[in-house]
Design a protein around this motif. Structure first.
Motif, mmCIF file in Angstrom:
data_model
loop_
_atom_site.group_PDB
_atom_site.id
_atom_site.type_symbol
_atom_site.label_atom_id
_atom_site.label_comp_id
_atom_site.label_asym_id
_atom_site.label_seq_id
_atom_site.Cartn_x
_atom_site.Cartn_y
_atom_site.Cartn_z
ATOM 1 N N HIS A 174 12.661 7.750 -3.914
ATOM 2 C CA HIS A 174 13.321 8.716 -3.050
ATOM 3 C C HIS A 174 12.346 9.276 -2.019
ATOM 4 O O HIS A 174 11.229 9.697 -2.353
ATOM 5 N N CYS A 175 12.739 9.270 -0.756
ATOM 6 C CA CYS A 175 11.939 9.724 0.392
ATOM 7 C C CYS A 175 10.810 8.762 0.755
ATOM 8 O O CYS A 175 10.100 8.994 1.744
ATOM 9 N N ASN A 176 10.619 7.713 -0.010
ATOM 10 C CA ASN A 176 9.677 6.651 0.344
ATOM 11 C C ASN A 176 10.302 5.328 -0.092
ATOM 12 O O ASN A 176 9.821 4.659 -0.994
ATOM 13 N N PRO A 177 11.414 4.954 0.546
ATOM 14 C CA PRO A 177 12.163 3.792 0.074
ATOM 15 C C PRO A 177 11.450 2.478 0.347
ATOM 16 O O PRO A 177 10.582 2.392 1.225
ATOM 17 N N GLN A 235 0.815 -1.212 0.000
ATOM 18 C CA GLN A 235 0.000 0.000 0.000
ATOM 19 C C GLN A 235 0.853 1.267 0.000
ATOM 20 O O GLN A 235 0.353 2.348 -0.304
ATOM 21 N N LEU A 236 2.129 1.119 0.326
ATOM 22 C CA LEU A 236 3.041 2.269 0.321
ATOM 23 C C LEU A 236 3.579 2.583 -1.071
ATOM 24 O O LEU A 236 4.194 3.629 -1.271
ATOM 25 N N GLU A 237 3.395 1.694 -2.033
ATOM 26 C CA GLU A 237 3.867 1.960 -3.396
ATOM 27 C C GLU A 237 3.248 3.257 -3.924
ATOM 28 O O GLU A 237 2.130 3.616 -3.555
ATOM 29 N N PRO A 238 3.950 3.979 -4.815
ATOM 30 C CA PRO A 238 5.243 3.653 -5.412
ATOM 31 C C PRO A 238 6.409 4.013 -4.492
ATOM 32 O O PRO A 238 6.405 5.042 -3.827
ATOM 33 N N PHE A 239 7.421 3.134 -4.503
ATOM 34 C CA PHE A 239 8.614 3.366 -3.709
ATOM 35 C C PHE A 239 9.632 4.163 -4.509
ATOM 36 O O PHE A 239 9.682 4.096 -5.741
#
Length: 570
Positions: free
Chosen positions: A482-485, A476-480
């Protein structure tokens, strides 16, 4: 120390009250909290990344209203315009986006992408003179121009109005353009500063729609595949508005009607409909970038706006071959660079500066990035020319390289960049002074703690706690990016089973077990540790999750990022 000689830092979990408030999987709640989303509303908004409500008003950006009004007037009057961009993926996608959109609005606009070797980065007076002679009356820059004070003066002297759109670090003196759009410039009230060049170009199209200029037969969302390509390739921070644009853009990319993007996906060996941010970073972007690094970036532009599949297939095949050549040349130059470092003792310097006439200007950034990964210190690589030379700088986390170059501004012909990456042109005679000054500044600012590699681990996640529920929660965190590795986990007391090198000897394949749970694992560039793991098979494992699909079957596997003897700590 670990296999990678890194200091592991395991982040503390989110507070229990926060996890309870979110009503999400505890691992997902912890990852959101660690990304600075400490309020439930902010966390849920991040997950939603809603295109209809998550974008900011483009007219809040300083200079945007003036720029949109001027372009709208040019369209109405039938004035000739040119959009002038950079030769990387961000610049090429921005040029393609504005050209496609303004033409669909009825405007007369032509693209201009300079040749890296012959013209270099940014505006140049030869190109400006040619555009003016061709009747261009409005010059629009994308992904460049913020440092081209003299060139903007020349363009205006030749009778052109100029609109600068850029996202690079603004210098103290801004160009005297008719409008300057850069959310990082002083007194710009735009709430998000992380847009890259193509993102700003998209906001300009949105602003033009507010002035009644809507592209015929073209929706704003039809341009989002270009926004996703450029933003991911340029390592734009995938938070706030970039997250919204890239998430929607990846959907557009996977459903694209562009023959060129379809061809690019095919030659890259990706699955249409399943391209994620990693596929853009490691497969699509390098092929688009290869054109500007070794040949002419206009080939990438032509691919993105190709009208028929046959033309697109031919250009994509050409870029694929160019990228293979680029990979080979990069490896050769990296070998040369490491030999220079080892022979000169520069590995002990807090900051590495390398100069060589055999370096290729198009590959400087790639070589610098690989050396940063190898030596964990900022690196400046310079292609030495007879009179002027070009350089590229890459930094380590926590150290702002452009601020360092600011303190050497008097030595450069021109320079610009970001916190982590920068480039410059310098008179060759000034290189020794530059190296001395950079080394002195490095000794002043780069302390031992900053030069010690760190591995930030998001959470302890033992193998017996892995499940498909955990995997889908993380997705659910995608897209990964820069700043969301991609999340990093640590599994303690893991038993390594049958560690073996791959055919080339570079990589490591093994199985890992904790209790009754066994998973396949691969460690890229860990092949030389196979024998050591046979002798000491019990380790703490730093890993990321991935999924393999084969014959319709899906299975989780682990991507090994580091390991250490079990219970070692530190």
């Amino acid at each position: 120390m670990s296999a990678r000689r890194q200091r592991w830092e395991v982040r503390p979990p989110a507070p229990a009250t926060f996890i309870a408030q979110l009503n999400l999987h505890p691992v997902l709640a912890t990852l959101l909290y660690q990304r600075g989303l400490h309020e439930p509303e902010a966390a849920h908004a991040f997950l939603a990344a809603d295109y209809t409500s998550g974008l900011h008003d483009p007219l809040r950006m300083r200079g945007m209203a003036e720029a949109a009004a001027r372009i709208a007037t040019a369209i109405d009057r039938g004035e000739r315009m040119a959009v002038y961009g950079d030769f990387d993926v961000d610049g090429v996608t921005a040029v393609a986006l504005l050209t496609q959109a303004i033409r669909a609005m009825g405007g007369k606009i032509r693209p201009y992408i300079p040749h890296r070797a012959r013209e270099g980065y940014g505006l140049n007076n030869v190109a400006i003179g040619q555009l003016a002679a061709d009747g261009v009356r409005l010059l629009i820059t994308v992904d460049c121009g913020i440092s081209n004070v003299a060139e903007v003066v020349e363009a205006k002297r030749l009778g052109m109005d100029v609109i600068v759109t850029d996202h690079h670090h603004p210098p103290d003196e801004l160009p005297s353009a008719d409008a300057v759009i850069n959310p990082k410039q002083p007194d710009c009230a735009y709430p998000f500063k992380g847009l890259v060049g193509v993102g700003i170009a998209f906001k300009l199209v949105q602003a033009l729609a507010r002035y009644g200029k809507r592209p015929a037969h073209l929706r704003g969302r039809d341009l989002l595949d270009l926004v996703a390509l450029g933003t991911i390739a340029d390592m734009g921070p995938l938070v706030d508005e970039n997250r919204v644009l890239v998430r929607a853009g990846l959907l557009a990319l996977n459903e694209t009607n562009r023959p060129g993007v379809r061809s690019l996906i095919t030659v890259a060996g990706l699955t249409p409909g399943a391209v994620d941010s990693g596929g853009v970073t490691f497969s699509l972007a390098p092929r688009l970038n290869a054109a500007g690094r070794l040949d002419d970036a206009r080939r990438a532009y032509e691919l993105l706006l190709a009208d028929d599949q046959a033309t697109a297939d031919a250009i994509a095949a050409d870029l694929h071959a160019t990228n293979r050549e680029r990979q080979s040349m990069t490896r050769q130059l990296q070998t040369i660079a490491e030999e220079l470092i080892n022979a000169s003792g520069r590995a002990e310097h807090p900051l590495i500066v390398l100069t060589n006439p055999n370096f290729n200007a198009g590959l400087l950034g790639l070589v610098a990035a690989r050396l940063v990964e190898r030596y964990h210190r900022p690196v400046v690589v310079i292609e030495q020319g007879s009179e002027t030379s070009r350089g590229s700088a890459r930094s380590i986390p926590g150290f702002n390289i452009i601020e360092l170059l600011d303190q050497c501004a008097d030595l450069f012909v021109r320079y610009g960049g970001h916190t982590a990456a920068a480039g410059f042109t310098i008179h060759t005679a000034n290189i020794p002074v530059l190296e001395q000054r950079l080394l002195a500044l490095g000794k002043q600012y780069l302390k031992e703690e900053l030069l010690t590699p760190r591995l930030l681990i998001d959470a302890k996640l033992p193998l017996d706690e892995l499940s498909w529920d955990v995997y889908y929660a993380i997705q659910q965190l995608e897209p990964f990016g820069h700043c969301n590795p991609t999340p990093m986990f640590m599994a303690p007391n893991v038993t390594v089973i049958d560690p073996q090198t791959t055919t080339t000897g570079d990589h490591l394949r093994m199985r890992v077990r904790a209790g009754t749970n066994v998973y396949e694992a691969i460690g890229f560039n860990f092949g030389h540790f196979a024998a050591a793991l046979q002798r000491h098979p019990t380790v703490d494992l730093a890993y990321q999750l991935a999924v393999d699909e084969w014959n319709g079957q899906r299975r989780m596997r682990l991507l090994v990022r580091d390991f250490r003897r079990a219970g070692q700590g530190g």
